[in-house]
Design a protein around this motif. Structure first.
Motif, mmCIF file in Angstrom:
data_model
loop_
_atom_site.group_PDB
_atom_site.id
_atom_site.type_symbol
_atom_site.label_atom_id
_atom_site.label_comp_id
_atom_site.label_asym_id
_atom_site.label_seq_id
_atom_site.Cartn_x
_atom_site.Cartn_y
_atom_site.Cartn_z
ATOM 1 N N PHE A 264 0.854 -1.176 0.000
ATOM 2 C CA PHE A 264 0.000 0.000 0.000
ATOM 3 C C PHE A 264 0.895 1.233 0.000
ATOM 4 O O PHE A 264 1.797 1.357 0.824
ATOM 5 N N SER A 265 0.641 2.160 -0.888
ATOM 6 C CA SER A 265 1.453 3.370 -0.975
ATOM 7 C C SER A 265 0.903 4.442 -0.039
ATOM 8 O O SER A 265 -0.307 4.694 -0.005
ATOM 9 N N ALA A 266 1.816 5.059 0.757
ATOM 10 C CA ALA A 266 1.442 6.146 1.676
ATOM 11 C C ALA A 266 0.200 5.770 2.475
ATOM 12 O O ALA A 266 -0.758 6.551 2.589
ATOM 13 N N LEU A 267 0.199 4.578 3.047
ATOM 14 C CA LEU A 267 -1.013 4.047 3.676
ATOM 15 C C LEU A 267 -1.498 4.883 4.855
ATOM 16 O O LEU A 267 -2.669 5.254 4.917
ATOM 17 N N HIS A 268 -0.616 5.187 5.803
ATOM 18 C CA HIS A 268 -1.080 5.912 6.986
ATOM 19 C C HIS A 268 -1.565 7.328 6.665
ATOM 20 O O HIS A 268 -2.613 7.741 7.175
ATOM 21 N N PRO A 269 -0.861 8.097 5.822
ATOM 22 C CA PRO A 269 -1.438 9.388 5.436
ATOM 23 C C PRO A 269 -2.784 9.242 4.735
ATOM 24 O O PRO A 269 -3.712 10.023 4.974
ATOM 25 N N THR A 270 -2.923 8.228 3.884
ATOM 26 C CA THR A 270 -4.190 8.003 3.183
ATOM 27 C C THR A 270 -5.317 7.743 4.172
ATOM 28 O O THR A 270 -6.423 8.293 4.041
ATOM 29 N N LEU A 271 -5.045 6.914 5.173
ATOM 30 C CA LEU A 271 -6.066 6.600 6.175
ATOM 31 C C LEU A 271 -6.400 7.819 7.028
ATOM 32 O O LEU A 271 -7.573 8.064 7.358
ATOM 33 N N LEU A 272 -5.385 8.599 7.381
ATOM 34 C CA LEU A 272 -5.638 9.800 8.180
ATOM 35 C C LEU A 272 -6.496 10.814 7.426
ATOM 36 O O LEU A 272 -7.405 11.424 7.997
ATOM 37 N N ASP A 353 -3.184 4.034 16.451
ATOM 38 C CA ASP A 353 -4.549 3.841 15.967
ATOM 39 C C ASP A 353 -4.561 3.447 14.496
ATOM 40 O O ASP A 353 -5.400 2.645 14.073
ATOM 41 N N LEU A 354 -3.641 4.004 13.722
ATOM 42 C CA LEU A 354 -3.559 3.660 12.305
ATOM 43 C C LEU A 354 -3.140 2.203 12.130
ATOM 44 O O LEU A 354 -3.593 1.518 11.205
ATOM 45 N N MET A 355 -2.283 1.699 13.028
ATOM 46 C CA MET A 355 -1.894 0.294 12.961
ATOM 47 C C MET A 355 -3.092 -0.621 13.207
ATOM 48 O O MET A 355 -3.177 -1.711 12.637
ATOM 49 N N ARG A 356 -4.002 -0.173 14.056
ATOM 50 C CA ARG A 356 -5.210 -0.981 14.289
ATOM 51 C C ARG A 356 -6.028 -1.090 13.012
ATOM 52 O O ARG A 356 -6.588 -2.150 12.714
ATOM 53 N N VAL A 357 -6.080 -0.011 12.245
ATOM 54 C CA VAL A 357 -6.820 -0.044 10.981
ATOM 55 C C VAL A 357 -6.078 -0.872 9.943
ATOM 56 O O VAL A 357 -6.670 -1.734 9.273
ATOM 57 N N ASP A 358 -4.770 -0.642 9.784
ATOM 58 C CA ASP A 358 -4.050 -1.365 8.728
ATOM 59 C C ASP A 358 -3.921 -2.851 9.050
ATOM 60 O O ASP A 358 -3.827 -3.680 8.145
ATOM 61 N N SER A 359 -3.921 -3.212 10.340
ATOM 62 C CA SER A 359 -3.887 -4.638 10.670
ATOM 63 C C SER A 359 -5.193 -5.317 10.276
ATOM 64 O O SER A 359 -5.195 -6.461 9.816
ATOM 65 N N ALA A 362 -4.954 -5.902 6.623
ATOM 66 C CA ALA A 362 -4.104 -7.052 6.314
ATOM 67 C C ALA A 362 -4.886 -8.353 6.479
ATOM 68 O O ALA A 362 -4.770 -9.280 5.664
ATOM 69 N N ILE A 363 -5.690 -8.432 7.539
ATOM 70 C CA ILE A 363 -6.499 -9.630 7.758
ATOM 71 C C ILE A 363 -7.518 -9.804 6.636
ATOM 72 O O ILE A 363 -7.759 -10.917 6.153
ATOM 73 N N ASP A 364 -8.101 -8.700 6.187
ATOM 74 C CA ASP A 364 -9.057 -8.774 5.076
ATOM 75 C C ASP A 364 -8.382 -9.272 3.798
ATOM 76 O O ASP A 364 -8.940 -10.092 3.057
ATOM 77 N N VAL A 365 -7.182 -8.767 3.519
ATOM 78 C CA VAL A 365 -6.448 -9.212 2.328
ATOM 79 C C VAL A 365 -6.168 -10.702 2.408
ATOM 80 O O VAL A 365 -6.375 -11.455 1.439
ATOM 81 N N LEU A 366 -5.704 -11.159 3.558
ATOM 82 C CA LEU A 366 -5.380 -12.578 3.712
ATOM 83 C C LEU A 366 -6.636 -13.441 3.589
ATOM 84 O O LEU A 366 -6.584 -14.543 3.033
ATOM 85 N N SER A 367 -7.742 -12.949 4.091
ATOM 86 C CA SER A 367 -8.992 -13.710 4.003
ATOM 87 C C SER A 367 -9.424 -13.893 2.559
ATOM 88 O O SER A 367 -9.846 -14.981 2.152
ATOM 89 N N VAL A 368 -9.312 -12.828 1.765
ATOM 90 C CA VAL A 368 -9.674 -12.936 0.347
ATOM 91 C C VAL A 368 -8.694 -13.844 -0.388
ATOM 92 O O VAL A 368 -9.086 -14.658 -1.221
ATOM 93 N N CYS A 369 -7.399 -13.712 -0.079
ATOM 94 C CA CYS A 369 -6.399 -14.569 -0.711
ATOM 95 C C CYS A 369 -6.649 -16.037 -0.362
ATOM 96 O O CYS A 369 -6.488 -16.918 -1.220
ATOM 97 N N GLU A 370 -7.053 -16.296 0.861
ATOM 98 C CA GLU A 370 -7.347 -17.682 1.243
ATOM 99 C C GLU A 370 -8.483 -18.249 0.402
ATOM 100 O O GLU A 370 -8.391 -19.366 -0.125
ATOM 101 N N HIS A 380 3.222 -6.347 7.228
ATOM 102 C CA HIS A 380 2.573 -5.110 7.663
ATOM 103 C C HIS A 380 1.726 -4.506 6.535
ATOM 104 O O HIS A 380 0.545 -4.826 6.420
ATOM 105 N N ASP A 381 2.289 -3.626 5.709
ATOM 106 C CA ASP A 381 1.483 -3.016 4.652
ATOM 107 C C ASP A 381 1.834 -3.573 3.272
ATOM 108 O O ASP A 381 1.532 -2.962 2.254
#
Length: 417
Positions: A264-272, A353-359, A362-370, A380-381
């Motif tokens: 993910f590019s510039a993930l934390h600024p994007t989320l903020l 707080d941003l780590m709580r969102v990006d984590s 990550a779980i959503d990405v892994l779920s779809v990949c599964e 991480h990102d």
């Protein structure tokens, strides 16, 4: 006075010396199976720490001699991890000449420069187990909640905690289908239990960053770690492969295929920006005055700092920074000016707080990949995936990012009504 080096490792019980090899080191037998497992884990930890550095500079392993420290720790380390067993095993190892110990004074853990007792392997221990394989023990719990001091705490049982624990269990069951083969040749050094991998990054002075040493585990598993005694702070997934330098990760194989690592590019600024009801449409790191690399490091450090003064201090003491205080303050002010929509969030402890969102992403990405049958290992990102699946995973990541940003902006809109 004990000179506690930054490189001291924390004691863990993930590896054990094989029981049948103890006699070779002159270690007396015992009928207490849990104590036996504790000392075998301590000897293995000391040997692995020595594997990761030359003997004369071997890493020490810190451990506590306070009974209170061990309260609730069996949740994370297993039944053998108790005050009585750990301290007795270290004392036995010292008496047998297998361990070298340095004890901290009582209360030293509360000092401004906290200290703990520590031990490391002697040459006799290394000669006994130098080339022997160790037994791997899976973590009893793959969801860890840490307090402000970084020490694991026991959270109260809740339905939400139970759901998250089961979620990590499902992820680890899925990750078992990802077979990671490490690279070889230039940039790699393979030992009996550890692997050294050379980083391609260079410091601001142009010096190479050196080598990373990892202890590969026989299974691909992650541990989800929360912070500040809360499950809404942090929550990122950690696996041993994340310690490999990025350049070396790309030389690995997943299920026999070369790795690609979309991120993910510039993930934390994007989320903020989304949390503030905006869409990030520019490069948040380009200030026009300072280099993009400096702007990126300054912004990301500041997002994880509690204050701008703390951010400035972290940057000045960061070996990858290489600038004085005046330059540092100028760069921090420049990234604030570049990003007025989130200026108040820079140097305001938002990273946790941003780590709580990006984590969660990550779980959503892994779920779809599964569900799609795509092997993937989180970093991480970013995600290590087979090169043939890179485009599909990038599409999955884009969908989840869009969904997350829209949800955050929608929540902001709702709360402003």
């Amino acid at each position: 006075m004990i000179d506690m080096e930054r490189r001291d490792r924390a004691l863990d019980f993930r590896w054990c010396v094989p029981a049948e090899l103890l006699w070779a080191a002159g270690i007396p037998d015992t009928n207490d199976k849990l104590y036996d497992q504790a000392r075998r884990s301590i000897y293995a930890a000391a040997c692995i720490a020595a594997d990761e550095a030359p003997f004369g500079d071997a890493w020490w392993i810190s451990y506590s001699r306070r009974k209170a420290f061990y309260e609730g720790q069996q949740r994370y380390q297993g039944l053998p991890y108790t005050y009585e067993r750990v301290t007795a095993a270290v004392a036995e190892g010292v008496a047998l000449g297998l361990l070298e110990e340095q004890r901290a004074a009582p209360g030293a853990h509360l000092a401004k420069d906290p200290r703990q007792s520590r031990f490391r392997a002697t040459r006799d221990l290394l000669s006994s187990f130098q080339d022997s394989p160790f037994e791997y023990r899976r973590r009893p719990c793959h969801l860890v909640v840490r307090g402000d001091d970084g020490r694991p705490v026991t959270p109260p049982p809740t339905q939400a905690l139970d759901r998250m624990t089961k979620q990590v269990g499902r992820i680890n069951a899925y990750l078992q289908g990802s077979s990671l083969t490490l690279g070889t040749g230039d940039g790699w050094e393979h030992g009996t239990r550890t692997v050294r991998a050379r980083s391609e990054r260079r410091s601001r002075s142009g010096r190479p960053a050196g080598w990373a040493t990892v202890t590969p585990e026989p299974v691909a598993e992650v541990c989800r770690i929360f912070s500040r005694s809360r499950t809404d702070k942090g929550g990122r997934l950690y696996g041993w492969w994340q310690q490999l330098p990025k350049a070396r990760r790309k030389e690995c194989l997943i299920n026999g295929e070369l790795v690609i690592e979309p991120d993910f590019s510039a993930l934390h600024p994007t989320l903020l920006y989304a949390m503030r009801g905006h869409v990030l449409r520019h490069d948040p790191y380009v200030t026009g005055t300072y280099s993009r690399d400096d702007g990126k490091l300054a912004l990301n450090v500041a997002l994880n700092a509690r204050t701008l003064h703390e951010a400035a201090a972290c940057l000045v003491h960061n070996p990858d920074w290489g600038h004085g205080l005046d330059y540092t303050w100028g760069c921090l002010k420049a990234v604030q000016k570049r990003n007025p929509a989130i200026a108040k969030d820079i140097g305001a402890d938002k990273g946790i707080d941003l780590m709580r969102v990006d984590s969660g992403m990550a779980i959503d990405v892994l779920s779809v990949c599964e569900k799609a049958g795509i092997p993937a290992l989180p970093v991480h990102d970013s995600f290590m995936v087979p090169a043939s699946q890179g485009a599909r995973v990038e599409g999955i990541m884009d969908e989840i990012l869009t969904r997350t940003v829209n949800k955050l902006r929608s929540y902001k809109s709702t709360t402003n009504r």
